[in-house]
Write a protein that holds these residues in place. Structure first.
Motif: not given
Length: 252
Positions: A60-79
Motif C-alpha cells: 500500500i506504501y507504493e500505491c500511496l507514494i509511488g502511484n503504482i497500479d493497485p492491481h500489482s500490489a494485490i496478493k492472494t491469501t490461503n482463504t
C-alpha cells in the motif's frame, strides 16, 4: 458494486486488526469476494494472513507514494475469495511524504477507484491513530466499523474519533456513515463486560452490532500461524463469532 468499510479506533489493543482479518475471512466464507487493505505500518493484518512482509514486493506504501497500479500490489491469501494489499514499515514515513502531494486526503480513494468493482467488500485496517492515512481511509470509505473493547475506559477517545468523522463528512466525504460499534474481548463471566455492553448500547443504540466477539484462545493463536481463525479452527467460538458478524453485516 462494492462496499468499502474502514475498521478504525485510535485506541490501541481493541481488536481492530483481529476484526479486520477475521471479518474479511468471514465474508469470504459466506461467498463474498473480499479485499483487505492493510493501512497500518505495523503490518499485522498482512502477517496475520500469511504474507511475508519482508518479501511482499509492492504494498500500500507504493500505491500511496509511488502511484503504482493497485492491481500489482494485490496478493492472494490461503482463504478462497480473500485478497490483500499488504503494508510495510515504510508506511511510517508516508504521512510526511504525502504532505507535498496535491489532494493528499484523496489518495486512497484514487487507489480504490480502478479495483472497487472487482470486490463485494473492501475492508481497510486503519492504524491506531487519526493521522493522514486514517483520514485517507475514511475519505475513501462508505462505512466505518468501530471496535470497542469490553474494559474500563472503553468509550475513551471515541468522542475524538466521532469528531473526526464529523469533519470528514463535512469536508471530504459526505457519504461516510457509521456501520456499527463492535464489542470485542467480551467475557460472559465478568460483570464488567456486560456493564460495558450496556453502556455502549445506551450511548449508540441500534448502531451496536448484535454480535459480540468473545475472548477466545484460538482467536489469539491464529495470527501466529498466518491464518484467520476461520481457517485455523472453524468451529471455535472466535470463528463462529466472526462468521455470525459477517452474516449480520451482509443482512444489513
Amino acid at each position: 458494486m462494492s462496499k468499502i468499510i474502514s475498521i478504525a479506533n485510535q485506541k490501541g489493543g481493541v481488536g481492530k486488526t483481529t476484526t479486520a482479518i477475521n471479518l474479511a475471512a468471514g465474508l469470504a466464507h459466506e461467498g463474498k469476494k473480499v479485499l483487505l487493505i492493510d493501512a497500518d505500518p505495523q503490518a499485522n493484518a498482512s502477517s496475520g494472513l500469511g504474507i511475508d512482509i519482508r518479501q511482499a514486493g509492492q504494498t500500500i506504501y507504493e500505491c500511496l507514494i509511488g502511484n503504482i497500479d493497485p492491481h500489482s500490489a494485490i496478493k492472494t491469501t490461503n482463504t478462497q475469495g480473500l485478497d490483500i494489499i499488504p503494508s510495510h514499515i515504510d508506511l511510517v514515513g508516508a504521512e510526511i511524504e504525502m504532505l507535498s502531494i496535491d489532494n493528499r486526503e484523496m489518495l486512497m480513494k484514487k487507489i480504490l477507484a480502478p479495483i472497487k468493482d472487482e470486490y463485494d467488500y473492501i475492508l481497510i485496517d486503519c492504524s491506531p491513530s487519526l493521522g493522514l492515512i486514517t483520514v485517507n481511509s475514511l475519505t475513501a470509505s462508505d462505512r466505518l466499523i468501530i471496535p470497542v473493547q469490553c474494559e474500563f475506559f472503553a468509550l475513551e477517545g471515541i468522542a475524538k474519533l466521532l469528531n473526526t468523522v464529523k469533519i470528514i463528512k463535512a469536508k471530504l466525504n459526505p457519504d461516510l456513515q457509521i456501520e456499527g460499534f463492535l464489542l470485542t474481548m467480551y467475557d460472559s463471566r465478568l460483570r464488567l463486560s456486560q456493564q460495558v455492553y450496556e453502556e455502549v448500547k445506551h450511548h449508540f443504540g441500534n448502531l451496536v452490532f448484535d454480535t459480540v466477539i468473545s475472548r477466545n484462545v484460538r482467536l489469539s493463536e491464529a495470527p501466529s500461524h498466518g491464518m484467520s481463525v476461520i481457517e485455523y479452527d472453524q468451529y471455535s467460538k472466535g470463528a463462529q463469532n466472526y462468521i455470525r458478524l459477517a452474516k449480520e453485516l451482509i443482512e444489513r
